[in-house]
Design a protein around this motif. Structure first.
Motif, short mmCIF file in Angstrom:
data_model
loop_
_atom_site.label_atom_id
_atom_site.label_comp_id
_atom_site.label_asym_id
_atom_site.label_seq_id
_atom_site.Cartn_x
_atom_site.Cartn_y
_atom_site.Cartn_z
N UNK A 176 -3.25 -11.33 -1.11
CA UNK A 176 -1.79 -11.23 -1.11
C UNK A 176 -1.41 -9.78 -1.39
N UNK A 177 -0.11 -9.55 -1.55
CA UNK A 177 0.35 -8.20 -1.90
C UNK A 177 -0.16 -7.76 -3.26
N UNK A 178 -0.64 -8.68 -4.08
CA UNK A 178 -1.17 -8.31 -5.39
C UNK A 178 -2.59 -7.77 -5.30
N UNK A 179 -3.32 -8.10 -4.26
CA UNK A 179 -4.73 -7.70 -4.15
C UNK A 179 -4.93 -6.20 -4.34
N UNK A 180 -4.19 -5.32 -3.63
CA UNK A 180 -4.39 -3.88 -3.85
C UNK A 180 -4.00 -3.44 -5.26
N UNK A 181 -3.06 -4.14 -5.87
CA UNK A 181 -2.64 -3.82 -7.23
C UNK A 181 -3.79 -4.10 -8.20
N UNK A 182 -4.42 -5.27 -8.04
CA UNK A 182 -5.57 -5.61 -8.87
C UNK A 182 -6.73 -4.65 -8.61
N UNK A 183 -6.93 -4.30 -7.35
CA UNK A 183 -8.00 -3.35 -7.01
C UNK A 183 -7.77 -2.00 -7.68
N UNK A 184 -6.50 -1.61 -7.84
CA UNK A 184 -6.18 -0.33 -8.48
C UNK A 184 -6.26 -0.42 -10.00
N UNK A 185 -6.50 -1.61 -10.53
CA UNK A 185 -6.67 -1.76 -11.97
C UNK A 185 -5.41 -2.09 -12.74
N UNK B 163 0.83 -1.20 0.00
CA UNK B 163 0.00 0.00 0.00
C UNK B 163 0.87 1.26 0.00
N UNK B 164 1.95 1.26 0.79
CA UNK B 164 2.86 2.41 0.79
C UNK B 164 3.58 2.54 -0.55
N UNK B 165 3.96 1.43 -1.16
CA UNK B 165 4.60 1.46 -2.48
C UNK B 165 3.67 2.13 -3.48
N UNK B 166 2.43 1.69 -3.54
CA UNK B 166 1.48 2.25 -4.50
C UNK B 166 1.19 3.73 -4.21
N UNK B 167 1.08 4.07 -2.95
CA UNK B 167 0.78 5.45 -2.58
C UNK B 167 1.91 6.39 -2.96
N UNK B 168 3.15 5.96 -2.78
CA UNK B 168 4.30 6.85 -2.97
C UNK B 168 4.88 6.85 -4.38
N UNK B 169 4.46 5.94 -5.23
CA UNK B 169 5.04 5.84 -6.57
C UNK B 169 4.27 6.70 -7.55
N UNK B 170 4.97 7.57 -8.28
CA UNK B 170 4.26 8.38 -9.30
C UNK B 170 3.64 7.47 -10.36
N UNK B 171 2.48 7.85 -10.88
CA UNK B 171 1.79 7.05 -11.89
C UNK B 171 2.69 6.71 -13.07
N UNK B 172 3.59 7.63 -13.43
CA UNK B 172 4.47 7.39 -14.58
C UNK B 172 5.47 6.27 -14.33
N UNK B 173 5.64 5.87 -13.08
CA UNK B 173 6.60 4.82 -12.76
C UNK B 173 5.95 3.50 -12.37
N UNK B 174 4.62 3.42 -12.43
CA UNK B 174 3.94 2.17 -12.09
C UNK B 174 4.33 1.12 -13.13
#
Length: 156
Positions: A91-100, A21-32
């Protein structure tokens, strides 16, 4: 554009997925990253791709990544199962999938789709299967190569 692979090791999965969750929050969209390969608990059991994640609302893992996983497993003669779409895997992927974002989890599971020995006194180095770890490494290497080649292929 060169394909980039980022290896990320997160903590605090069992205490609210705080690392990812912190990784996704702090990473700019251009670097996802374009694709996420989540390797989770691959020390013992049968390698399995998780088709969907979540309890209350499930999110499907990426079908292209699952197809690539099956192709790599067949090419490398690795036994690889796939769960149904019932969810109940977090898992750690769940929030990633939730974010699309596209991704897939690969885990080593028992035949009942449970993580073997997880969080028990038997969850230790003596019970790790070297064969499962080697197969995980070979599969991950093939998938990373496949993803890199797709990203480097020029678009018409």
């Amino acid at each position: 554009e060169l394909a980039q692979i980022t290896f990320l090791f997160t903590g605090s999965e069992e205490s609210g997925l705080r690392g990812i969750m912190n990784f996704l929050r702090d990473l700019p969209d251009s670097q996802i990253p374009r694709n996420f390969l989540n390797i989770d608990s691959c020390g013992l059991g049968v390698l399995t791709m998780i088709a969907s994640e979540g309890w209350f609302r499930t999110h499907s893992s990426d079908s292209d990544l699952r197809r690539a996983g099956k192709r790599c497993a067949k090419e490398k003669d690795i036994e690889l199962h796939e769960t149904g779409r019932s969810g109940a895997y977090i898992s750690d992927l769940t929030p990633i999938l939730q974010a699309g974002y596209p991704g897939v989890t690969i885990s080593a599971l028992e035949k009942s789709n449970r993580v073997p020995l997880a969080h028990s006194e038997s969850d230790n180095l003596e019970n790790i299967s070297t064969n499962t770890l080697v197969d995980t490494t070979i599969l991950l290497s093939c998938l990373a190569k496949d993803i890199t080649q797709v990203a480097e292929t020029p678009k018409p």
